[in-house]
Design a protein around this motif. Structure first.
Motif, PDB file in Angstrom:
ATOM      1  N   GLU A 112      -4.039  -6.442  -9.984  1.00  0.00           N
ATOM      2  CA  GLU A 112      -4.772  -5.185 -10.068  1.00  0.00           C
ATOM      3  C   GLU A 112      -4.814  -4.483  -8.714  1.00  0.00           C
ATOM      4  OE1 GLU A 112      -8.523  -6.356 -11.581  1.00  0.00           O
ATOM      5  OE2 GLU A 112      -7.883  -6.396 -13.675  1.00  0.00           O
ATOM      6  N   ILE A 113      -4.883  -5.254  -7.643  1.00  0.00           N
ATOM      7  CA  ILE A 113      -4.869  -4.684  -6.289  1.00  0.00           C
ATOM      8  C   ILE A 113      -3.542  -3.976  -6.033  1.00  0.00           C
ATOM      9  CG2 ILE A 113      -4.784  -5.258  -3.825  1.00  0.00           C
ATOM     10  CD1 ILE A 113      -6.851  -7.441  -4.384  1.00  0.00           C
ATOM     11  N   ILE A 114      -2.441  -4.641  -6.380  1.00  0.00           N
ATOM     12  CA  ILE A 114      -1.119  -4.045  -6.172  1.00  0.00           C
ATOM     13  C   ILE A 114      -0.950  -2.790  -7.026  1.00  0.00           C
ATOM     14  CG2 ILE A 114       1.369  -4.412  -6.479  1.00  0.00           C
ATOM     15  CD1 ILE A 114       0.941  -7.328  -5.740  1.00  0.00           C
ATOM     16  N   SER A 115      -1.434  -2.843  -8.256  1.00  0.00           N
ATOM     17  CA  SER A 115      -1.341  -1.666  -9.137  1.00  0.00           C
ATOM     18  C   SER A 115      -2.108  -0.486  -8.551  1.00  0.00           C
ATOM     19  CB  SER A 115      -1.884  -2.004 -10.530  1.00  0.00           C
ATOM     20  OG  SER A 115      -1.067  -2.964 -11.170  1.00  0.00           O
ATOM     21  N   ALA A 116      -3.297  -0.757  -8.015  1.00  0.00           N
ATOM     22  CA  ALA A 116      -4.101   0.301  -7.407  1.00  0.00           C
ATOM     23  C   ALA A 116      -3.393   0.898  -6.192  1.00  0.00           C
ATOM     24  CB  ALA A 116      -5.467  -0.246  -7.009  1.00  0.00           C
ATOM     25  N   LEU A 117      -2.746   0.040  -5.409  1.00  0.00           N
ATOM     26  CA  LEU A 117      -1.998   0.515  -4.242  1.00  0.00           C
ATOM     27  C   LEU A 117      -0.800   1.359  -4.673  1.00  0.00           C
ATOM     28  CD1 LEU A 117      -2.079  -2.738  -2.078  1.00  0.00           C
ATOM     29  CD2 LEU A 117      -3.092  -0.546  -1.428  1.00  0.00           C
ATOM     30  N   GLU A 118      -0.127   0.908  -5.722  1.00  0.00           N
ATOM     31  CA  GLU A 118       1.037   1.656  -6.213  1.00  0.00           C
ATOM     32  C   GLU A 118       0.628   3.027  -6.729  1.00  0.00           C
ATOM     33  OE1 GLU A 118       4.055  -1.944  -7.544  1.00  0.00           O
ATOM     34  OE2 GLU A 118       2.598  -1.168  -8.997  1.00  0.00           O
ATOM     35  N   GLU A 119      -0.559   3.118  -7.304  1.00  0.00           N
ATOM     36  CA  GLU A 119      -1.064   4.416  -7.764  1.00  0.00           C
ATOM     37  C   GLU A 119      -1.280   5.346  -6.569  1.00  0.00           C
ATOM     38  OE1 GLU A 119      -2.194   7.307 -10.430  1.00  0.00           O
ATOM     39  OE2 GLU A 119      -1.317   5.333 -10.838  1.00  0.00           O
ATOM     40  N   GLY A 120      -1.795   4.773  -5.473  1.00  0.00           N
ATOM     41  CA  GLY A 120      -2.008   5.574  -4.278  1.00  0.00           C
ATOM     42  C   GLY A 120      -0.724   5.883  -3.538  1.00  0.00           C
ATOM     43  N   ASP A 121       0.306   5.066  -3.771  1.00  0.00           N
ATOM     44  CA  ASP A 121       1.581   5.258  -3.085  1.00  0.00           C
ATOM     45  C   ASP A 121       2.313   6.514  -3.550  1.00  0.00           C
ATOM     46  OD1 ASP A 121       3.444   4.433  -1.153  1.00  0.00           O
ATOM     47  OD2 ASP A 121       4.715   3.518  -2.685  1.00  0.00           O
ATOM     48  N   LYS A 122       1.832   7.131  -4.610  1.00  0.00           N
ATOM     49  CA  LYS A 122       2.461   8.361  -5.085  1.00  0.00           C
ATOM     50  C   LYS A 122       2.333   9.484  -4.060  1.00  0.00           C
ATOM     51  CE  LYS A 122       1.734   7.257  -9.988  1.00  0.00           C
ATOM     52  NZ  LYS A 122       1.053   7.645 -11.258  1.00  0.00           N
ATOM     53  N   LYS A 123       1.422   9.296  -3.111  1.00  0.00           N
ATOM     54  CA  LYS A 123       1.233  10.290  -2.056  1.00  0.00           C
ATOM     55  C   LYS A 123       2.211  10.074  -0.893  1.00  0.00           C
ATOM     56  CE  LYS A 123      -3.726  10.599  -3.078  1.00  0.00           C
ATOM     57  NZ  LYS A 123      -5.109  10.451  -2.530  1.00  0.00           N
ATOM     58  N   MET A 124       3.141   9.108  -1.081  1.00  0.00           N
ATOM     59  CA  MET A 124       4.154   8.822  -0.056  1.00  0.00           C
ATOM     60  C   MET A 124       3.512   8.376   1.259  1.00  0.00           C
ATOM     61  SD  MET A 124       6.840   9.373  -1.828  1.00  0.00           S
ATOM     62  CE  MET A 124       8.141   9.330  -0.583  1.00  0.00           C
ATOM     63  N   ASP A 125       2.543   7.481   1.140  1.00  0.00           N
ATOM     64  CA  ASP A 125       1.837   6.969   2.312  1.00  0.00           C
ATOM     65  C   ASP A 125       2.578   5.745   2.848  1.00  0.00           C
ATOM     66  OD1 ASP A 125      -0.026   5.395   3.914  1.00  0.00           O
ATOM     67  OD2 ASP A 125      -1.572   6.791   3.232  1.00  0.00           O
ATOM     68  N   ASP A 126       3.056   5.803   4.094  1.00  0.00           N
ATOM     69  CA  ASP A 126       3.830   4.699   4.677  1.00  0.00           C
ATOM     70  C   ASP A 126       3.002   3.422   4.778  1.00  0.00           C
ATOM     71  OD1 ASP A 126       6.030   6.319   4.930  1.00  0.00           O
ATOM     72  OD2 ASP A 126       5.639   6.851   7.030  1.00  0.00           O
ATOM     73  N   TRP A 127       1.720   3.559   5.127  1.00  0.00           N
ATOM     74  CA  TRP A 127       0.883   2.372   5.282  1.00  0.00           C
ATOM     75  C   TRP A 127       0.710   1.662   3.943  1.00  0.00           C
ATOM     76  CZ3 TRP A 127      -3.851   0.981   3.161  1.00  0.00           C
ATOM     77  CH2 TRP A 127      -4.470  -0.136   3.728  1.00  0.00           C
ATOM     78  N   ILE A 128       0.468   2.424   2.881  1.00  0.00           N
ATOM     79  CA  ILE A 128       0.309   1.828   1.556  1.00  0.00           C
ATOM     80  C   ILE A 128       1.604   1.172   1.107  1.00  0.00           C
ATOM     81  CG2 ILE A 128      -0.114   2.318  -0.888  1.00  0.00           C
ATOM     82  CD1 ILE A 128      -2.073   4.423  -0.117  1.00  0.00           C
ATOM     83  N   SER A 129       2.727   1.821   1.354  1.00  0.00           N
ATOM     84  CA  SER A 129       4.033   1.253   0.971  1.00  0.00           C
ATOM     85  C   SER A 129       4.270  -0.065   1.688  1.00  0.00           C
ATOM     86  CB  SER A 129       5.149   2.247   1.315  1.00  0.00           C
ATOM     87  OG  SER A 129       5.017   3.440   0.581  1.00  0.00           O
ATOM     88  N   TRP A 130       3.935  -0.097   2.966  1.00  0.00           N
ATOM     89  CA  TRP A 130       4.115  -1.330   3.747  1.00  0.00           C
ATOM     90  C   TRP A 130       3.201  -2.434   3.216  1.00  0.00           C
ATOM     91  CZ3 TRP A 130       0.358  -3.817   6.729  1.00  0.00           C
ATOM     92  CH2 TRP A 130       0.829  -4.887   7.487  1.00  0.00           C
ATOM     93  N   THR A 131       1.979  -2.074   2.845  1.00  0.00           N
ATOM     94  CA  THR A 131       1.029  -3.057   2.323  1.00  0.00           C
ATOM     95  C   THR A 131       1.523  -3.644   1.009  1.00  0.00           C
ATOM     96  OG1 THR A 131      -0.818  -1.855   3.352  1.00  0.00           O
ATOM     97  CG2 THR A 131      -1.363  -3.431   1.615  1.00  0.00           C
ATOM     98  N   ILE A 132       2.047  -2.790   0.132  1.00  0.00           N
ATOM     99  CA  ILE A 132       2.571  -3.256  -1.156  1.00  0.00           C
ATOM    100  C   ILE A 132       3.717  -4.237  -0.952  1.00  0.00           C
ATOM    101  CG2 ILE A 132       3.793  -2.548  -3.254  1.00  0.00           C
ATOM    102  CD1 ILE A 132       2.261   0.110  -3.091  1.00  0.00           C
ATOM    103  N   GLN A 133       4.658  -3.884  -0.088  1.00  0.00           N
ATOM    104  CA  GLN A 133       5.806  -4.742   0.161  1.00  0.00           C
ATOM    105  C   GLN A 133       5.389  -6.083   0.747  1.00  0.00           C
ATOM    106  OE1 GLN A 133       8.899  -4.127  -0.915  1.00  0.00           O
ATOM    107  NE2 GLN A 133       7.943  -2.300  -1.825  1.00  0.00           N
TER     108      GLN A 133
END
Length: 262
Positions: A112-133
């Motif tokens: 659920e944490i990863i899903s929430a991050l992926e939802e926020g990643d739609k804003k093309m946020d580098d920090w969120i993308s790095w966190t997901i990976q």
């Protein structure tokens, strides 16, 4: 290291400190293995004082010259003469992401944490993308155990109970707010106020070999039994207690974690 954060820390596991971080910052730090610098530790409340590196030598000299052991006086030396009350957080500090962290890392499961991050990643946020990976590259089992250990606290002591001669002793018995283990009670109150699900284990006296048993205070009982010497009974003799092996305590914790991961 450009600075040092100082504080008074009780002898408990890392999950204790992480559970006391603001919001869900502890879940983020625990899952990501993030390292906090002195300024971040002060901002989070993990440290009480911040001393720049260039002042450490002078602080050491001042403490050596102090002619008292009064903690208030020692605290004043650090607080007024050497500490920085408002250190500047680095531009890329994790702490500046607390709003996003609270939103995403408040979820009950890693998925659920990863899903929430992926939802926020739609804003093309580098920090969120790095966190997901980073989360996806980590061991799934390790992440689940880490999340569980941070979001729950499972090692409270029986020493929190109020002394009583009424037997048998039950888990619902009154506790002593002045107990030397009162930090454990404060942790329970904190977790309840945050709405965190937790399991409270209050083992009695634990015996067994180190390093699993860090404080073998009951060892003397067995030495006296082996030597054929009497065991002193305090007060009225009604204070009956139990001895539990350290491996039993460990097994109980593992069972709790394994059940929560299903």
């Amino acid at each position: 290291m450009p600075e040092t954060a100082l504080g008074s820390f009780p002898d408990v596991g890392a999950s204790y400190y992480l559970s006391r971080l603001p919001g869900f910052f502890g879940e983020y730090v625990g899952l990501m293995g993030a390292r906090l610098d002195g300024a971040e530790m002060l901002a989070c409340g993990l440290a009480t004082h911040f001393v720049p590196l260039e002042k450490l030598s002078s602080l050491d000299d001042a403490l050596c010259k102090a002619t008292t052991g009064d903690p208030k006086i020692i605290n004043n030396i650090i607080l007024h003469d050497f500490s920085n009350k408002n250190p500047t957080l680095k531009e890329k500090s994790h702490y500046f992401r607390l709003k996003t962290i609270n939103s995403c890392f408040s979820r009950r499961t890693v998925e659920e944490i990863i899903s929430a991050l992926e939802e926020g990643d739609k804003k093309m946020d580098d920090w969120i993308s790095w966190t997901i990976q980073a989360l996806k590259k980590a061991s799934a089992t390790s992440l689940k155990i880490s999340l569980r250990s941070v979001s729950t606290y499972t090692a409270l002591r029986a020493g929190v109970y109020l002394e009583s001669d009424i037997l048998p002793h039950r888990e619902i018995d009154a506790v002593d707010p002045k107990s030397r283990h009162k930090g454990n009670l404060e942790t329970e109150i904190l977790l309840e106020s945050k709405g965190v699900n937790y399991t409270s284990i209050r083992p009695v006296y634990i015996y067994g070999p180190g390093p699993l048993n860090y404080n073998p205070v009951e060892e003397w009982i067995f030495h006296r039994l082996k030597a054929g010497r009497p065991i002193p009974i305090p007060k009225s003799g009604l204070q009956v207690t139990q001895l539990g092996h350290v491996n039993v305590s460990k097994s109980v914790k593992l069972i709790i974690i394994s059940k929560s991961l299903r």
